[in-house]
Design an enzyme around this catalytic site. Structure first.
Site, PDB file in Angstrom:
ATOM      1  N   ASP A 110     -16.040  20.952 -41.327  1.00  0.00           N
ATOM      2  CA  ASP A 110     -14.723  20.374 -40.870  1.00  0.00           C
ATOM      3  C   ASP A 110     -14.089  20.001 -42.197  1.00  0.00           C
ATOM      4  OD1 ASP A 110     -14.822  20.773 -38.259  1.00  0.00           O
ATOM      5  OD2 ASP A 110     -15.082  18.800 -37.489  1.00  0.00           O
ATOM      6  N   LYS A 116     -11.456  11.370 -34.138  1.00  0.00           N
ATOM      7  CA  LYS A 116     -11.117  12.244 -33.001  1.00  0.00           C
ATOM      8  C   LYS A 116     -12.210  12.499 -32.345  1.00  0.00           C
ATOM      9  CE  LYS A 116     -10.405  16.826 -34.126  1.00  0.00           C
ATOM     10  NZ  LYS A 116     -11.205  17.602 -33.107  1.00  0.00           N
ATOM     11  N   ASN A 117     -13.339  12.930 -32.995  1.00  0.00           N
ATOM     12  CA  ASN A 117     -14.616  13.479 -32.237  1.00  0.00           C
ATOM     13  C   ASN A 117     -15.162  12.557 -31.414  1.00  0.00           C
ATOM     14  OD1 ASN A 117     -13.677  16.294 -33.116  1.00  0.00           O
ATOM     15  ND2 ASN A 117     -15.213  16.487 -34.649  1.00  0.00           N
ATOM     16  N   ARG A 145     -18.151  30.593 -30.411  1.00  0.00           N
ATOM     17  CA  ARG A 145     -18.545  29.112 -29.950  1.00  0.00           C
ATOM     18  C   ARG A 145     -18.870  29.184 -28.493  1.00  0.00           C
ATOM     19  NH1 ARG A 145     -13.996  25.071 -32.139  1.00  0.00           N
ATOM     20  NH2 ARG A 145     -15.659  23.605 -31.904  1.00  0.00           N
ATOM     21  N   CYS A 185      -9.791  25.496 -31.282  1.00  0.00           N
ATOM     22  CA  CYS A 185      -9.596  26.257 -32.396  1.00  0.00           C
ATOM     23  C   CYS A 185     -10.443  27.481 -32.441  1.00  0.00           C
ATOM     24  CB  CYS A 185      -9.913  25.395 -33.670  1.00  0.00           C
ATOM     25  SG  CYS A 185      -8.987  24.181 -34.163  1.00  0.00           S
ATOM     26  N   ARG A 226      -2.829  18.154 -34.045  1.00  0.00           N
ATOM     27  CA  ARG A 226      -3.969  18.037 -32.886  1.00  0.00           C
ATOM     28  C   ARG A 226      -5.117  16.814 -33.520  1.00  0.00           C
ATOM     29  NH1 ARG A 226      -6.889  23.271 -31.047  1.00  0.00           N
ATOM     30  NH2 ARG A 226      -8.074  21.659 -30.134  1.00  0.00           N
TER      31      ARG A 226
HETATM   32  C1  UD1 Z   1     -18.137  19.692 -32.940  1.00  0.00           C
HETATM   33  C2  UD1 Z   1     -16.757  19.072 -33.490  1.00  0.00           C
HETATM   34  C3  UD1 Z   1     -16.241  19.939 -34.569  1.00  0.00           C
HETATM   35  C4  UD1 Z   1     -17.373  20.343 -35.585  1.00  0.00           C
HETATM   36  C5  UD1 Z   1     -18.571  20.604 -35.069  1.00  0.00           C
HETATM   37  C6  UD1 Z   1     -19.574  20.846 -36.059  1.00  0.00           C
HETATM   38  C7  UD1 Z   1     -15.841  17.858 -31.465  1.00  0.00           C
HETATM   39  C8  UD1 Z   1     -15.100  17.688 -30.535  1.00  0.00           C
HETATM   40  N1  UD1 Z   1     -15.949  19.144 -32.383  1.00  0.00           N
HETATM   41  O1  UD1 Z   1     -17.907  21.064 -32.222  1.00  0.00           O
HETATM   42  O2  UD1 Z   1     -15.320  19.304 -35.116  1.00  0.00           O
HETATM   43  O3  UD1 Z   1     -16.746  21.160 -36.484  1.00  0.00           O
HETATM   44  O4  UD1 Z   1     -19.050  19.703 -34.008  1.00  0.00           O
HETATM   45  O5  UD1 Z   1     -19.999  19.809 -36.503  1.00  0.00           O
HETATM   46  O6  UD1 Z   1     -16.699  17.028 -31.751  1.00  0.00           O
HETATM   47  N2  UD1 Z   1     -23.488  26.786 -30.624  1.00  0.00           N
HETATM   48  C9  UD1 Z   1     -24.176  27.681 -29.570  1.00  0.00           C
HETATM   49  N3  UD1 Z   1     -24.513  27.364 -28.464  1.00  0.00           N
HETATM   50  C10 UD1 Z   1     -23.928  26.426 -27.865  1.00  0.00           C
HETATM   51  C11 UD1 Z   1     -23.324  25.305 -28.663  1.00  0.00           C
HETATM   52  C12 UD1 Z   1     -23.213  25.575 -30.035  1.00  0.00           C
HETATM   53  O7  UD1 Z   1     -24.802  28.751 -30.365  1.00  0.00           O
HETATM   54  O8  UD1 Z   1     -24.244  26.202 -26.689  1.00  0.00           O
HETATM   55  C13 UD1 Z   1     -23.310  26.741 -32.190  1.00  0.00           C
HETATM   56  C14 UD1 Z   1     -21.745  27.260 -32.460  1.00  0.00           C
HETATM   57  O9  UD1 Z   1     -21.203  28.519 -31.996  1.00  0.00           O
HETATM   58  C15 UD1 Z   1     -21.865  26.811 -33.871  1.00  0.00           C
HETATM   59  C16 UD1 Z   1     -22.678  25.803 -33.790  1.00  0.00           C
HETATM   60  O10 UD1 Z   1     -23.564  25.907 -32.711  1.00  0.00           O
HETATM   61  O11 UD1 Z   1     -22.137  27.868 -34.445  1.00  0.00           O
HETATM   62  C17 UD1 Z   1     -22.157  24.354 -33.908  1.00  0.00           C
HETATM   63  O12 UD1 Z   1     -21.625  23.878 -32.708  1.00  0.00           O
HETATM   64  P1  UD1 Z   1     -21.556  22.693 -32.228  1.00  0.00           P
HETATM   65  O13 UD1 Z   1     -22.021  21.768 -33.040  1.00  0.00           O
HETATM   66  O14 UD1 Z   1     -21.859  22.777 -30.774  1.00  0.00           O
HETATM   67  O15 UD1 Z   1     -19.851  22.388 -32.618  1.00  0.00           O
HETATM   68  P2  UD1 Z   1     -19.002  21.729 -31.330  1.00  0.00           P
HETATM   69  O16 UD1 Z   1     -19.612  20.576 -30.737  1.00  0.00           O
HETATM   70  O17 UD1 Z   1     -18.030  22.479 -30.708  1.00  0.00           O
END
Ligand code: UD1
Length: 445
Positions: free
Chosen positions: A334, A49-50, A149, A144, A426
């Site tokens: 996850d 998915k990701n 986030r 979610c 989803r």
């Molecule tokens: C992606 C995955 C999700 C998985 C997550 C962590 C997709 C579509 N989703 O989500 O399934 O659970 O990686 O492996 O690929 N953060 C910040 N600032 C930012 C961005 C992130 O502080 O600008 C923090 C987030 O709040 C969180 C952490 O970094 O605490 C990890 O987030 P991130 O790795 O960005 O996850 P996603 O890309 O949203």
């Protein structure tokens, strides 16, 4: 299946019909699981998915044709297809898991609220839109409810590449004069989304970009491989530092196969263990599952790896373990909820520390309704194993919590009703049907 060519509007109609058939919010209200049946047999794991969500966004970067294989037909993917159709890309299914996408010279610049609110990964449109358009407007994403986030790392990185970003009335508005400019960018945290967004932005930037402290998830590597197949020049994906030499256009048409979904695979592994079953997964990359396999072995689950299969079976008793979620190659957040379900019947105390998303223990209160003894203190979950869960009505609060409750239902005495089952659709294709093919008794209501 034959080749059916349809344009944007028809593609949208097809995608909508597919969602209705396969159960989105309107049609899929609950899953009913009768517990106590061990899962047995072989099952093929779907595409990731990701990876798919990021790679669909990357299609914005080209005017060419792209064929994508091993695509999971799940509701998040269908929403992303609607979003890229809104931007002017033509998408249609060539076969059950094969998509044809045509890029466009007339790319739109706006991702509307109605669609973006449904999908957190819509934030991945920003990088490729900024690379190809001088103006872009993307609604702040939904997704979610597992934590705050923020998007500061995406903003910091894109600003470093020369984009000017602002938030107005719930939309991120971006502009850039001319091409983005290559730069050195250090991420404070190895965010998967920020790494992917910046990689997609930098492939068309002028000069070299160096991204430091980046995410090393297999889906990041998959995206880099796809971009390189289209003509990008990316090195180092899968390590802490990614170097990208910008090119003016991505001009190679590609046919690309998405990697298997390590989280769907992991969920099935835990389901097999939880039901005291014996399941062989096909189409997996065992090293991607190592952080989970190692923990399952510690919990006394038998995990046998071959080249592209994994067999999971459970000698009694299940043992308690400690887990800390971490960026890859650490234990994936996850998979945390599913493990909480599994450990709720291990003999002894398990400690789970959630380091990635602050709000990811909502499943605990639902598991408690089933008789699990789970306490949550901040980012720490304490699970005291109990002999047997009892079926009752529970509700999914997010995608992985939903899967965890299905697993709990497989283990429980009696019948478990899982409400808000659209969350599960989803990210898992026909989850109930696929579990039934292994001997479960799951009904869609
Ligand atoms: C992606 C995955 C999700 C998985 C997550 C962590 C997709 C579509 N989703 O989500 O399934 O659970 O990686 O492996 O690929 N953060 C910040 N600032 C930012 C961005 C992130 O502080 O600008 C923090 C987030 O709040 C969180 C952490 O970094 O605490 C990890 O987030 P991130 O790795 O960005 O996850 P996603 O890309 O949203």
């Amino acid at each position: 299946m034959g080749i059916v060519r349809v344009g944007i509007n028809q593609a949208r109609v097809n995608i909508k019909q597919a969602s209705d058939q396969q159960g989105d919010k309107q049609t899929l209200k609950k899953l009913v699981v009768r517990g106590g049946r061990p899962l047995k047999g072989r099952i093929r794991v779907s595409g990731a998915k990701n990876s798919t969500l990021a790679i669909l966004c990357a299609c914005i970067l080209t005017e060419n044709e792209v064929v994508l294989e091993n695509i999971p037909n799940i509701s998040d993917v269908r929403v992303m297809l609607e979003i890229i159709a809104c931007l002017g890309l033509h998408a249609y299914w060539l076969a059950e898991d094969v998509l044809h996408i045509s890029g466009t010279a007339q790319l739109g610049g706006e991702a509307p609220y109605q669609l973006a609110k449904k999908l957190r990964a819509s934030n991945l449109l920003l990088g490729p839109l900024m690379a190809r358009k001088s103006l872009a407007r993307v609604s702040l994403p939904g997704g979610c409810n597992i934590g705050s986030r923020p998007m500061d790392l995406h903003f910091k990185g894109l600003t470093g590449l020369g984009a000017d970003l602002d938030i107005r009335s719930g939309y991120i508005e971006g502009r850039v004069s001319g091409r983005l400019q290559g730069a050195k960018i250090y991420l404070d945290f190895p965010s998967v989304g920020a790494t992917e967004n910046l990689m997609m932005a930098a492939v068309l930037a002028e000069g070299q970009t160096v991204l430091e402290n980046v995410a090393k998830e297999p889906e990041v590597v998959d995206l880099a491989n796809f971009l390189n197949a289209m003509g990008a020049r990316i090195r180092g994906a899968g390590t802490d530092v990614i170097r990208i030499d910008g090119v003016p256009v991505l001009e190679k048409p590609v046919r690309y196969s998405i990697i298997p979904d390590r989280i769907e695979a992991g969920t099935l592994m835990v389901a097999a263990a939880a039901s005291a079953g014996d399941v062989t997964l096909e189409n997996v990359i065992p090293p991607h599952l190592e952080p989970l396999s190692a923990k399952l072995r510690e919990a006394n689950v038998r995990v046998e790896e071959a080249e592209d299969t994994i067999r999971v079976s459970t000698p009694e008793p299940l043992l308690p373990i400690n887990i800390k979620t971490m960026p890859y190659p650490g234990f994936p957040t996850d998979m945390q909820s599913q493990m909480m379900s599994l450990l709720s019947t291990a003999k002894g105390t398990s400690i789970i520390v959630e380091n990635i998303f602050e709000n990811r223990f909502q499943v605990a209160q639902e598991l408690r309704r089933m008789g699990a003894q789970v306490k949550v203190e901040g980012r720490v979950g304490i699970v005291e194993g109990t002999t047997r869960l009892q079926g009752t009505s529970v509700k999914a609060t997010d995608l992985r919590a939903g899967a965890a409750l299905v697993i709990a239902g497989l283990m429980a005495e009696g019948t478990t009703e899982i409400h808000n089952a659209h969350f599960i659709a989803r990210g898992y294709r026909d989850f109930g049907v696929r579990l039934n093919s292994l001997g479960a008794a799951v009904e869609y209501k």
